[in-house]
Design a protein around this motif. Structure first.
Motif, PDB file in Angstrom:
ATOM      1  N   ALA A 157      -0.750  21.187   2.747  1.00  0.00           N
ATOM      2  CA  ALA A 157       0.576  21.416   2.188  1.00  0.00           C
ATOM      3  C   ALA A 157       1.096  20.164   1.488  1.00  0.00           C
ATOM      4  CB  ALA A 157       1.542  21.837   3.294  1.00  0.00           C
ATOM      5  N   ARG A 158       0.845  19.015   2.085  1.00  0.00           N
ATOM      6  CA  ARG A 158       1.310  17.770   1.468  1.00  0.00           C
ATOM      7  C   ARG A 158       0.558  17.496   0.159  1.00  0.00           C
ATOM      8  NH1 ARG A 158       3.895  14.565   5.462  1.00  0.00           N
ATOM      9  NH2 ARG A 158       5.316  16.012   6.516  1.00  0.00           N
ATOM     10  N   GLY A 159      -0.693  17.885   0.123  1.00  0.00           N
ATOM     11  CA  GLY A 159      -1.423  17.761  -1.141  1.00  0.00           C
ATOM     12  C   GLY A 159      -0.804  18.630  -2.226  1.00  0.00           C
ATOM     13  N   GLY A 160      -0.374  19.827  -1.842  1.00  0.00           N
ATOM     14  CA  GLY A 160       0.303  20.694  -2.799  1.00  0.00           C
ATOM     15  C   GLY A 160       1.627  20.103  -3.247  1.00  0.00           C
ATOM     16  N   VAL A 161       2.346  19.442  -2.330  1.00  0.00           N
ATOM     17  CA  VAL A 161       3.603  18.781  -2.682  1.00  0.00           C
ATOM     18  C   VAL A 161       3.364  17.688  -3.711  1.00  0.00           C
ATOM     19  CG1 VAL A 161       5.430  17.274  -1.806  1.00  0.00           C
ATOM     20  CG2 VAL A 161       4.738  19.300  -0.508  1.00  0.00           C
ATOM     21  N   PHE A 162       2.285  16.957  -3.526  1.00  0.00           N
ATOM     22  CA  PHE A 162       1.944  15.896  -4.476  1.00  0.00           C
ATOM     23  C   PHE A 162       1.742  16.467  -5.880  1.00  0.00           C
ATOM     24  CE2 PHE A 162      -1.396  13.260  -6.521  1.00  0.00           C
ATOM     25  CZ  PHE A 162      -0.661  12.096  -6.677  1.00  0.00           C
ATOM     26  N   ALA A 163       0.983  17.563  -5.971  1.00  0.00           N
ATOM     27  CA  ALA A 163       0.739  18.177  -7.278  1.00  0.00           C
ATOM     28  C   ALA A 163       2.031  18.709  -7.889  1.00  0.00           C
ATOM     29  CB  ALA A 163      -0.288  19.300  -7.131  1.00  0.00           C
ATOM     30  N   VAL A 164       2.849  19.349  -7.069  1.00  0.00           N
ATOM     31  CA  VAL A 164       4.122  19.880  -7.566  1.00  0.00           C
ATOM     32  C   VAL A 164       5.029  18.755  -8.035  1.00  0.00           C
ATOM     33  CG1 VAL A 164       6.242  21.073  -6.874  1.00  0.00           C
ATOM     34  CG2 VAL A 164       4.023  21.975  -6.171  1.00  0.00           C
ATOM     35  N   ALA A 165       5.034  17.635  -7.312  1.00  0.00           N
ATOM     36  CA  ALA A 165       5.871  16.500  -7.689  1.00  0.00           C
ATOM     37  C   ALA A 165       5.471  15.946  -9.056  1.00  0.00           C
ATOM     38  CB  ALA A 165       5.778  15.405  -6.625  1.00  0.00           C
ATOM     39  N   LEU A 166       4.165  15.867  -9.299  1.00  0.00           N
ATOM     40  CA  LEU A 166       3.700  15.360 -10.590  1.00  0.00           C
ATOM     41  C   LEU A 166       4.111  16.286 -11.730  1.00  0.00           C
ATOM     42  CD1 LEU A 166       0.092  14.115  -9.695  1.00  0.00           C
ATOM     43  CD2 LEU A 166       2.147  12.734 -10.074  1.00  0.00           C
ATOM     44  N   VAL A 167       3.919  17.582 -11.534  1.00  0.00           N
ATOM     45  CA  VAL A 167       4.287  18.545 -12.576  1.00  0.00           C
ATOM     46  C   VAL A 167       5.798  18.544 -12.806  1.00  0.00           C
ATOM     47  CG1 VAL A 167       4.308  20.981 -13.210  1.00  0.00           C
ATOM     48  CG2 VAL A 167       2.269  19.992 -12.130  1.00  0.00           C
ATOM     49  N   ALA A 168       6.558  18.533 -11.709  1.00  0.00           N
ATOM     50  CA  ALA A 168       8.012  18.528 -11.833  1.00  0.00           C
ATOM     51  C   ALA A 168       8.503  17.268 -12.535  1.00  0.00           C
ATOM     52  CB  ALA A 168       8.649  18.643 -10.450  1.00  0.00           C
ATOM     53  N   ALA A 169       7.871  16.142 -12.252  1.00  0.00           N
ATOM     54  CA  ALA A 169       8.260  14.890 -12.895  1.00  0.00           C
ATOM     55  C   ALA A 169       8.011  14.953 -14.397  1.00  0.00           C
ATOM     56  CB  ALA A 169       7.492  13.718 -12.286  1.00  0.00           C
ATOM     57  N   TRP A 170       6.877  15.518 -14.776  1.00  0.00           N
ATOM     58  CA  TRP A 170       6.558  15.635 -16.200  1.00  0.00           C
ATOM     59  C   TRP A 170       7.530  16.572 -16.907  1.00  0.00           C
ATOM     60  CZ3 TRP A 170       4.109  20.102 -18.571  1.00  0.00           C
ATOM     61  CH2 TRP A 170       3.875  19.930 -19.938  1.00  0.00           C
ATOM     62  N   VAL A 171       7.756  17.736 -16.319  1.00  0.00           N
ATOM     63  CA  VAL A 171       8.656  18.712 -16.939  1.00  0.00           C
ATOM     64  C   VAL A 171      10.080  18.161 -17.004  1.00  0.00           C
ATOM     65  CG1 VAL A 171       9.696  21.000 -16.718  1.00  0.00           C
ATOM     66  CG2 VAL A 171       7.250  20.680 -16.250  1.00  0.00           C
ATOM     67  N   GLY A 172      10.560  17.599 -15.900  1.00  0.00           N
ATOM     68  CA  GLY A 172      11.920  17.073 -15.872  1.00  0.00           C
ATOM     69  C   GLY A 172      12.121  15.936 -16.853  1.00  0.00           C
ATOM     70  N   THR A 173      11.156  15.027 -16.920  1.00  0.00           N
ATOM     71  CA  THR A 173      11.266  13.903 -17.853  1.00  0.00           C
ATOM     72  C   THR A 173      11.229  14.381 -19.292  1.00  0.00           C
ATOM     73  OG1 THR A 173      10.188  12.443 -16.247  1.00  0.00           O
ATOM     74  CG2 THR A 173      10.250  11.704 -18.532  1.00  0.00           C
ATOM     75  N   ARG A 174      10.375  15.366 -19.545  1.00  0.00           N
ATOM     76  CA  ARG A 174      10.289  15.888 -20.910  1.00  0.00           C
ATOM     77  C   ARG A 174      11.618  16.497 -21.350  1.00  0.00           C
ATOM     78  NH1 ARG A 174       5.172  19.348 -23.229  1.00  0.00           N
ATOM     79  NH2 ARG A 174       5.853  19.411 -25.412  1.00  0.00           N
ATOM     80  N   VAL A 175      12.288  17.176 -20.439  1.00  0.00           N
ATOM     81  CA  VAL A 175      13.590  17.775 -20.755  1.00  0.00           C
ATOM     82  C   VAL A 175      14.641  16.692 -20.997  1.00  0.00           C
ATOM     83  CG1 VAL A 175      15.474  19.174 -19.838  1.00  0.00           C
ATOM     84  CG2 VAL A 175      13.105  19.927 -19.547  1.00  0.00           C
ATOM     85  N   LEU A 176      14.647  15.679 -20.149  1.00  0.00           N
ATOM     86  CA  LEU A 176      15.658  14.632 -20.256  1.00  0.00           C
ATOM     87  C   LEU A 176      15.431  13.717 -21.449  1.00  0.00           C
ATOM     88  CD1 LEU A 176      15.971  13.651 -16.489  1.00  0.00           C
ATOM     89  CD2 LEU A 176      17.588  14.971 -17.866  1.00  0.00           C
ATOM     90  N   VAL A 177      14.174  13.560 -21.851  1.00  0.00           N
ATOM     91  CA  VAL A 177      13.858  12.658 -22.954  1.00  0.00           C
ATOM     92  C   VAL A 177      14.395  13.182 -24.287  1.00  0.00           C
ATOM     93  CG1 VAL A 177      11.888  12.023 -24.405  1.00  0.00           C
ATOM     94  CG2 VAL A 177      11.911  11.378 -22.005  1.00  0.00           C
ATOM     95  N   LYS A 178      14.413  14.488 -24.448  1.00  0.00           N
ATOM     96  CA  LYS A 178      14.814  15.061 -25.749  1.00  0.00           C
ATOM     97  C   LYS A 178      16.180  14.578 -26.208  1.00  0.00           C
ATOM     98  CE  LYS A 178      11.895  19.172 -25.509  1.00  0.00           C
ATOM     99  NZ  LYS A 178      11.848  20.659 -25.464  1.00  0.00           N
ATOM    100  N   PRO A 179      17.241  14.674 -25.394  1.00  0.00           N
ATOM    101  CA  PRO A 179      18.533  14.166 -25.875  1.00  0.00           C
ATOM    102  C   PRO A 179      18.588  12.638 -25.960  1.00  0.00           C
ATOM    103  CG  PRO A 179      18.715  14.913 -23.597  1.00  0.00           C
ATOM    104  CD  PRO A 179      17.372  15.352 -24.082  1.00  0.00           C
ATOM    105  N   LEU A 180      17.758  11.955 -25.157  1.00  0.00           N
ATOM    106  CA  LEU A 180      17.775  10.497 -25.167  1.00  0.00           C
ATOM    107  C   LEU A 180      17.159   9.914 -26.432  1.00  0.00           C
ATOM    108  CD1 LEU A 180      16.810   9.671 -21.467  1.00  0.00           C
ATOM    109  CD2 LEU A 180      19.064   9.511 -22.530  1.00  0.00           C
ATOM    110  N   ARG A 181      16.313  10.687 -27.106  1.00  0.00           N
ATOM    111  CA  ARG A 181      15.648  10.169 -28.307  1.00  0.00           C
ATOM    112  C   ARG A 181      16.643   9.770 -29.390  1.00  0.00           C
ATOM    113  NH1 ARG A 181      11.243  14.875 -27.962  1.00  0.00           N
ATOM    114  NH2 ARG A 181       9.665  13.788 -26.716  1.00  0.00           N
ATOM    115  N   ARG A 182      17.790  10.437 -29.396  1.00  0.00           N
ATOM    116  CA  ARG A 182      18.785  10.106 -30.417  1.00  0.00           C
ATOM    117  C   ARG A 182      19.338   8.701 -30.237  1.00  0.00           C
ATOM    118  NH1 ARG A 182      20.285  15.548 -29.311  1.00  0.00           N
ATOM    119  NH2 ARG A 182      21.923  14.853 -27.865  1.00  0.00           N
TER     120      ARG A 182
END
Length: 268
Positions: A157-182
């Motif tokens: 289960a903790r291994g699955g948490v690790f994978a989910v954390a990586l994906v969530a970090a990528w998706v979340g950062t990608r969303v937040l980066v868009k408005p910051l580019r300006r």
């Protein structure tokens, strides 16, 4: 508090906890002014926010490169070549020469990572400083993994948490980066075309179809000495007179000029 620290130091949160400590420490130093403003731009290199170059008087400018993503001087043309795309060397006869200085090379590609970093761009996280993107990745991954660690138990289960954390970090950062580019617009390279339409001052005793130099001021206030020519004889084009740059001859690597008086009618 004991449960919080236990979760923060358990797998997989511990992997991100140490990174988060580094990130928080970095931004604290930034707030205290310990690293200076330019450090905010991570891979941009010192001197990214420059005046688009103090374009040198040392030679004949062709296409002025993206001047200086480095701490060096910001010259272009003549014997100074900080990233001029194209040209035929740096001996003062070509168009700025191939890059010998820091920053963009002859192909216009950046020498440093900066917010142009290939890895971040491939992940859709480009357009902001590396430090900003990495900080968001670490912070989001840490919060997700912390929540997952509290809610789960056991290695699978903790291994699955690790994978989910990586994906969530990528998706979340990608969303937040868009408005910051300006907030972090990319610098546009200075090119030959930027000088066309500008008024220059003749610096040689005459300008002919085969000889002539002039000084032109770029939009940022920097100046450059360029090769100028006239298709037909223009006796009035002498040292100190003004002329209008109306075209660029790529084959001859010079600008075409015509006499021009910038003074309003009635004031001359």
């Amino acid at each position: 508090m004991g449960g919080f620290f236990a979760a923060a130091l358990a797998f997989p949160t511990a992997l991100f906890s140490f990174a988060l400590v580094v990130v928080v420490g970095y931004w604290l130093l930034m707030l205290l002014g310990g690293l200076g403003f330019d450090a905010l731009h991570g891979g941009h290199g010192v001197g990214h926010h420059l005046d688009a170059g103090h374009i040198g008087h040392a030679g004949h400018v062709g296409q002025v490169g993206h001047v200086g993503h480095s701490a060096g001087g910001h010259g272009a043309g003549g014997h100074v070549a900080h990233g001029a795309p194209g040209g035929h060397g740096t001996d003062g006869h070509g168009a700025g020469g191939n890059a010998a200085g820091g920053g963009r090379g002859g192909n216009g590609s950046p020498a440093g990572a900066g917010h142009h970093g290939g890895v971040l761009d491939a992940l859709g996280l480009g357009g902001v400083p590396v430090t900003v993107a990495v900080s968001l990745l670490v912070a989001i991954a840490w919060f997700v993994s912390l929540a997952g660690t509290v809610l789960t138990s056991g290695a699978p289960a903790r291994g699955g948490v690790f994978a989910v954390a990586l994906v969530a970090a990528w998706v979340g950062t990608r969303v937040l980066v868009k408005p910051l580019r300006r907030l972090f617009p990319e610098d546009r390279p200075i090119t030959r075309g930027d000088f066309v339409g500008r008024v220059c001052v003749i610096r040689t005793g005459r300008v002919t179809a085969g000889f002539g130099q002039a000084e032109v001021t770029a939009e940022d206030g920097s100046t450059a000495t360029v090769q100028v020519r006239t298709p037909t004889p223009e006796p009035e084009l002498k040292a100190g007179r003004t002329a209008l740059i109306y075209d660029y001859d790529a084959d001859g690597e010079h600008f075409l000029v015509a006499p021009f008086d910038p003074s309003p009618p009635g004031l001359t």
